[in-house]
Design an enzyme around this catalytic site. Structure first.
Site, PDB file in Angstrom:
ATOM      1  N   GLU A   1     -11.735  -1.889  -9.214  1.00  0.00           N
ATOM      2  CA  GLU A   1     -12.557  -2.479  -7.892  1.00  0.00           C
ATOM      3  C   GLU A   1     -13.720  -1.639  -7.605  1.00  0.00           C
ATOM      4  O   GLU A   1     -14.436  -2.065  -7.050  1.00  0.00           O
ATOM      5  CB  GLU A   1     -11.388  -2.651  -6.820  1.00  0.00           C
ATOM      6  CG  GLU A   1     -11.108  -1.269  -6.233  1.00  0.00           C
ATOM      7  CD  GLU A   1     -10.096  -1.681  -5.009  1.00  0.00           C
ATOM      8  OE1 GLU A   1     -10.629  -1.469  -3.751  1.00  0.00           O
ATOM      9  OE2 GLU A   1      -8.850  -1.949  -5.076  1.00  0.00           O
TER      10      GLU A   1
ATOM     11  N   GLU B   1      -1.726   0.162  -8.851  1.00  0.00           N
ATOM     12  CA  GLU B   1      -3.381   0.201  -8.931  1.00  0.00           C
ATOM     13  C   GLU B   1      -3.792   1.478  -8.270  1.00  0.00           C
ATOM     14  O   GLU B   1      -3.511   1.902  -7.380  1.00  0.00           O
ATOM     15  CB  GLU B   1      -3.457  -1.014  -8.033  1.00  0.00           C
ATOM     16  CG  GLU B   1      -4.950  -1.414  -7.651  1.00  0.00           C
ATOM     17  CD  GLU B   1      -5.143  -2.572  -6.906  1.00  0.00           C
ATOM     18  OE1 GLU B   1      -6.519  -2.666  -6.275  1.00  0.00           O
ATOM     19  OE2 GLU B   1      -4.400  -3.620  -7.004  1.00  0.00           O
TER      20      GLU B   1
ATOM     21  N   ASP C   1     -14.172  -6.617  -9.011  1.00  0.00           N
ATOM     22  CA  ASP C   1     -14.369  -7.549  -7.646  1.00  0.00           C
ATOM     23  C   ASP C   1     -15.527  -8.156  -7.865  1.00  0.00           C
ATOM     24  O   ASP C   1     -16.798  -7.810  -8.053  1.00  0.00           O
ATOM     25  CB  ASP C   1     -14.440  -6.592  -6.540  1.00  0.00           C
ATOM     26  CG  ASP C   1     -14.193  -7.280  -5.325  1.00  0.00           C
ATOM     27  OD1 ASP C   1     -15.365  -8.361  -4.869  1.00  0.00           O
ATOM     28  OD2 ASP C   1     -13.626  -7.127  -4.332  1.00  0.00           O
TER      29      ASP C   1
ATOM     30  N   GLU D   1      -5.489 -12.320  -5.978  1.00  0.00           N
ATOM     31  CA  GLU D   1      -5.041 -11.549  -4.804  1.00  0.00           C
ATOM     32  C   GLU D   1      -5.336 -12.223  -3.472  1.00  0.00           C
ATOM     33  O   GLU D   1      -6.622 -12.763  -3.217  1.00  0.00           O
ATOM     34  CB  GLU D   1      -5.895 -10.115  -4.839  1.00  0.00           C
ATOM     35  CG  GLU D   1      -5.613  -9.444  -3.678  1.00  0.00           C
ATOM     36  CD  GLU D   1      -6.341  -8.033  -3.599  1.00  0.00           C
ATOM     37  OE1 GLU D   1      -5.799  -7.128  -2.964  1.00  0.00           O
ATOM     38  OE2 GLU D   1      -7.102  -7.805  -4.529  1.00  0.00           O
TER      39      GLU D   1
ATOM     40  N   ASP E   1      -0.469  -0.389  -4.508  1.00  0.00           N
ATOM     41  CA  ASP E   1      -1.804  -0.022  -4.693  1.00  0.00           C
ATOM     42  C   ASP E   1      -1.976   1.513  -3.824  1.00  0.00           C
ATOM     43  O   ASP E   1      -1.740   1.497  -2.717  1.00  0.00           O
ATOM     44  CB  ASP E   1      -2.690  -1.078  -4.030  1.00  0.00           C
ATOM     45  CG  ASP E   1      -4.317  -0.751  -4.077  1.00  0.00           C
ATOM     46  OD1 ASP E   1      -4.711   0.280  -4.549  1.00  0.00           O
ATOM     47  OD2 ASP E   1      -4.821  -1.519  -3.588  1.00  0.00           O
TER      48      ASP E   1
ATOM     49  N   HIS F   1     -10.309  -8.384  -8.319  1.00  0.00           N
ATOM     50  CA  HIS F   1      -9.882  -7.909  -7.038  1.00  0.00           C
ATOM     51  C   HIS F   1     -10.454  -8.663  -5.817  1.00  0.00           C
ATOM     52  O   HIS F   1     -11.558  -9.242  -6.110  1.00  0.00           O
ATOM     53  CB  HIS F   1     -10.499  -6.487  -6.687  1.00  0.00           C
ATOM     54  CG  HIS F   1     -10.190  -5.954  -5.488  1.00  0.00           C
ATOM     55  ND1 HIS F   1     -11.224  -5.870  -4.301  1.00  0.00           N
ATOM     56  CD2 HIS F   1      -9.325  -5.090  -4.785  1.00  0.00           C
ATOM     57  CE1 HIS F   1     -10.893  -5.108  -3.483  1.00  0.00           C
ATOM     58  NE2 HIS F   1      -9.576  -4.778  -3.520  1.00  0.00           N
TER      59      HIS F   1
ATOM     60  N   LYS G   1       0.920  -1.242  -0.051  1.00  0.00           N
ATOM     61  CA  LYS G   1      -0.049  -0.078  -0.054  1.00  0.00           C
ATOM     62  C   LYS G   1       0.971   1.356   0.095  1.00  0.00           C
ATOM     63  O   LYS G   1       1.722   1.218   0.910  1.00  0.00           O
ATOM     64  CB  LYS G   1      -1.133  -0.088   1.220  1.00  0.00           C
ATOM     65  CG  LYS G   1      -1.887  -1.233   1.182  1.00  0.00           C
ATOM     66  CD  LYS G   1      -3.056  -0.927   0.257  1.00  0.00           C
ATOM     67  CE  LYS G   1      -3.905  -1.835   0.011  1.00  0.00           C
ATOM     68  NZ  LYS G   1      -5.124  -1.782  -0.827  1.00  0.00           N
TER      69      LYS G   1
END
Length: 380
Positions: free
Chosen positions: A246, A220, A269, A333, A194, A296, A165
């Site tokens: 996502e 991302e 997702d 993921e 991300d 996702h 992240k």
């Protein structure tokens, strides 16, 4: 509705604090006694998604003679498109659709991947999602050491790919975090980042150049999902692959994402964007445009099972005689933050073996819910 507090193990992304994990599971039982499970309501509060099902969609579903997933999806969407083409209604549709596919598979004795068109692979390469923020007050000496310890553990678990992240801190501080992860894991470890849409286009380009120097493979959600022009600008100025989706809903949202030249990798997702029925349509758009799809995955064990079935079916994009994970072969993921709804909810948990997760071979989703665990985390 399911909730489990994280206590001292809470964490932060660029957008929010995560003090708990929550989701909404749907169970559909046919008149023949076949039970199917689906999931929605995993991003925000589950209550709005539950209301959409209880008050609007469930009565309509019960009135449909043919409960085949594709038939139900088109009928229900036609009834809500004037007011519910995004958000909780589509999350609710996702949960119902996944459950109906689970029912169909169990009724026919076949896995969902088989029913979608066939199992292209029996195991899927996994990438870990982690490297979140422990606190809001960044201390270089303390937090870089903590981050190094965390990512070392991921490697010890057998992972060869990690998504970390970024976006909560100034770019200079996140650049230190990026380099720390690269230094700890070495040059051969595959890395992604991300931002959870933390930047405007110019800031995202600056951060993207940091990621390129550290040899990250995709970036991302660099900008907010509504900022299509920003996405296109970031993609035009960087060589790193841009991923997103996502926070997008249905084939129509992904049609516009593709038309805007926004992404190299689509990330629907399954529990949010419309379920398995709609992911098939999104993948058709992706392959038509020679774009990769990497779903996702955020929710409970049901979400992981659904993603594994989809990843088992996904084609190589583009096709090569020797598949290469990420480059053209789907990966899954595998969030590594604490989540009892993922790790404890199913009778048999997912096991990482040599960096891969086996696709359940049983009918439907191929998994069973532990009802005792379900009751323990259920909120009325």
């Amino acid at each position: 509705m399911l909730k489990t507090p994280l206590g001292a193990e809470r964490f932060y992304s660029s957008q929010a604090e995560f003090p708990e994990r929550n989701s909404l599971l749907v169970r559909i039982t046919t008149s023949d006694g076949v039970t199917g499970w689906g999931e929605g309501g995993q991003y925000g509060p589950a209550e709005p998604v539950k209301t959409c099902i209880d008050e609007v969609l469930a009565p309509q579903l019960l009135a449909i003679d043919d409960a085949s997933p594709g038939v139900v999806w088109e009928r229900l969407y036609a009834g809500i498109r004037d007011f519910g083409s995004k958000g909780p209604y589509i999350e609710a549709m996702s949960a119902l659709d996944i459950a109906l596919w689970d029912v169909l598979g169990k009724s026919l004795g076949a896995s969902i991947a088989t029913l979608m068109g066939g199992r292209s692979r029996e195991r899927v390469k996994a990438y870990g999602t982690g490297g979140y923020y422990d606190t809001l007050d960044f201390d270089r000496h303390r937090d870089l050491a903590r981050l190094a310890t965390v990512v070392e553990r991921y490697a010890d678990e057998g992972l060869g790919m990690l998504k970390m992240k970024i976006g909560l801190l100034p770019i200079a501080d996140d650049a230190l975090r990026v380099q720390t992860v690269r230094d700890v894991l070495g040059d051969d470890f595959v890395l992604f980042a991300d931002a959870n849409h933390a930047y405007n286009a110019s800031s995202a380009i600056a951060m993207g150049r940091v990621l390129e120097r550290a040899d990250f493979q995709f970036f991302e959600e660099p900008v907010p999902p509504e900022d299509r022009r920003g996405y296109a600008r970031v993609r035009e100025h960087l060589d790193i692959a841009i991923a997103g989706g996502e926070a997008e809903y249905t084939r129509y949202g992904f049609r516009d994402l593709i038309a805007g030249d926004c992404v190299d990798i689509l990330q629907p997702d399954i529990c949010v964007t419309g379920g398995i029925s709609e992911v098939r349509n999104i993948v058709a758009l992706a392959t038509t445009n020679n774009l990769r799809t990497i779903p996702h995955v955020w929710g409970s064990g049901i979400a992981v099972a659904a993603a594994l079935q989809v990843c088992s079916w996904l084609p190589l994009v583009p096709y090569t005689h020797r598949p290469v994970p990420v480059q053209n072969e789907p990966i899954i993921e595998f969030d590594r933050t604490r989540n009892p709804l993922r790790d404890d909810l199913l009778s048999q948990s997912f096991v990482l073996q040599n960096g891969y997760i086996e696709v359940p071979a049983g009918p439907g989703l191929g998994v069973e819910v532990d009802m005792d665990v379900l009751e323990r985390h259920c909120v009325k």
